[in-house]
Design a protein around this motif. Structure first.
Motif, PDB file in Angstrom:
ATOM      1  N   MET A   1     -10.098  -1.007  -0.173  1.00  0.00           N
ATOM      2  CA  MET A   1      -9.305  -1.779   0.765  1.00  0.00           C
ATOM      3  C   MET A   1      -7.979  -1.037   1.000  1.00  0.00           C
ATOM      4  N   ARG A   2      -7.635  -0.862   2.229  1.00  0.00           N
ATOM      5  CA  ARG A   2      -6.458  -0.106   2.589  1.00  0.00           C
ATOM      6  C   ARG A   2      -5.350  -1.048   3.082  1.00  0.00           C
ATOM      7  N   LEU A   3      -4.113  -0.897   2.523  1.00  0.00           N
ATOM      8  CA  LEU A   3      -2.983  -1.737   2.910  1.00  0.00           C
ATOM      9  C   LEU A   3      -2.353  -1.216   4.193  1.00  0.00           C
ATOM     10  N   PRO A   4      -1.967  -2.122   5.078  1.00  0.00           N
ATOM     11  CA  PRO A   4      -1.284  -1.673   6.293  1.00  0.00           C
ATOM     12  C   PRO A   4       0.053  -0.992   5.951  1.00  0.00           C
ATOM     13  N   LEU A   5       0.466  -0.102   6.802  1.00  0.00           N
ATOM     14  CA  LEU A   5       1.691   0.663   6.595  1.00  0.00           C
ATOM     15  C   LEU A   5       2.920  -0.251   6.494  1.00  0.00           C
ATOM     16  N   ARG A   6       2.949  -1.332   7.237  1.00  0.00           N
ATOM     17  CA  ARG A   6       4.088  -2.259   7.211  1.00  0.00           C
ATOM     18  C   ARG A   6       4.277  -2.871   5.825  1.00  0.00           C
ATOM     19  N   ILE A   7       3.183  -3.263   5.192  1.00  0.00           N
ATOM     20  CA  ILE A   7       3.271  -3.884   3.876  1.00  0.00           C
ATOM     21  C   ILE A   7       3.750  -2.862   2.846  1.00  0.00           C
ATOM     22  N   VAL A   8       3.238  -1.659   2.932  1.00  0.00           N
ATOM     23  CA  VAL A   8       3.651  -0.611   2.004  1.00  0.00           C
ATOM     24  C   VAL A   8       5.144  -0.315   2.170  1.00  0.00           C
ATOM     25  N   LEU A   9       5.628  -0.210   3.400  1.00  0.00           N
ATOM     26  CA  LEU A   9       7.050   0.039   3.649  1.00  0.00           C
ATOM     27  C   LEU A   9       7.919  -1.123   3.169  1.00  0.00           C
ATOM     28  N   ALA A  10       7.465  -2.353   3.388  1.00  0.00           N
ATOM     29  CA  ALA A  10       8.218  -3.528   2.936  1.00  0.00           C
ATOM     30  C   ALA A  10       8.317  -3.539   1.421  1.00  0.00           C
ATOM     31  N   LEU A  11       7.242  -3.250   0.719  1.00  0.00           N
ATOM     32  CA  LEU A  11       7.268  -3.210  -0.742  1.00  0.00           C
ATOM     33  C   LEU A  11       8.160  -2.078  -1.243  1.00  0.00           C
ATOM     34  N   LEU A  12       8.113  -0.945  -0.572  1.00  0.00           N
ATOM     35  CA  LEU A  12       8.953   0.181  -0.946  1.00  0.00           C
ATOM     36  C   LEU A  12      10.435  -0.161  -0.771  1.00  0.00           C
ATOM     37  N   MET A  13      10.797  -0.789   0.343  1.00  0.00           N
ATOM     38  CA  MET A  13      12.188  -1.188   0.590  1.00  0.00           C
ATOM     39  C   MET A  13      12.652  -2.223  -0.433  1.00  0.00           C
TER      40      MET A  13
END
Length: 174
Positions: A1-13
Motif C-alpha cells: 500500500m502506497r501513501l499519498p505524497l500529501r500525507i507523507v509531507l504532512a507527517l514529515l512537517m
C-alpha cells in the motif's frame, strides 16, 4: 500500500515542528512565587485579568492578604490618555491616539523590593467620524479592552522572566 505524497509531507512537517521544540504561546507562566497578593481594588480591571491569568496556570496561588503572600504586586502608575492625533480642514477631529502607561513592582510581605519598578507603555490609534459616534465609542472601548489584555500578558511575561532579587542579601550588604 502506497501513501499519498500529501500525507507523507504532512507527517514529515509534524515531525520537524515537534522536534524543534516549537510550542504555542499560551498562559503558561512559571512565576517563581508560590503565593501572590495583588494590591489593587477588587473591581480593578488589571486585578481581575491578572487573577484569571495567574489562576489558569495553577502554580501560583492568589491570596487575600499581603501577610500570607510570598510576593505582593503593587501598581505604581496607571494613566490612560486620549489625545487628538489629526484634524481635517474644517478643524474636526479625524484621529485619536489612546495611550496606556503602567508601572508596577513586586515586594515581599515586609515591603522589601523583589522586582524593581517596570514600565509598560501601550498606544493605539483610532479614526473618528462625527457620523458614526456610537460605533466609534464601541470601537474605542474594544481598543481599551485589547490594551488591558496586552498589558496583563506583558506583566505576566515579565514576572515570569525577571529573576527576583533576594532581599536577605540586600540587608547583609548594608
Amino acid at each position: 500500500m502506497r501513501l499519498p505524497l500529501r500525507i507523507v509531507l504532512a507527517l514529515l512537517m509534524a515531525a520537524v515542528v515537534a522536534g524543534c521544540g516549537f510550542q504555542l504561546r499560551g498562559s503558561n507562566s512559571n512565576l517563581p512565587y508560590k503565593t501572590l497578593y495583588i494590591a489593587l481594588p477588587e473591581t480593578a480591571d488589571v486585578r481581575i485579568w491578572l487573577q484569571r491569568y495567574i489562576g489558569a496556570t495553577g502554580q501560583t496561588k492568589i491570596v487575600d492578604s499581603a501577610k500570607d503572600a510570598e510576593a505582593v504586586f503593587q501598581q505604581l502608575q496607571d494613566s490612560r490618555i486620549k489625545t487628538i492625533l489629526s484634524v481635517n480642514a474644517q478643524g474636526r477631529v479625524t484621529e485619536y491616539r489612546l495611550q496606556l502607561n503602567y508601572r508596577f513592582r513586586l515586594v515581599d510581605a515586609k515591603g522589601r523590593e523583589l522586582v524593581a519598578p517596570n514600565e509598560i507603555n501601550l498606544s493605539r490609534d483610532i479614526t473618528y467620524s462625527d457620523s458614526n459616534i456610537l460605533a466609534k465609542d464601541l470601537e474605542e472601548g474594544l481598543l481599551w479592552r485589547d490594551m488591558n489584555n496586552d498589558l496583563v500578558n506583558q506583566i505576566v511575561r515579565r514576572l515570569s522572566l525577571i529573576k527576583p532579587k533576594n532581599p536577605d542579601l540586600d540587608e547583609d550588604d548594608d
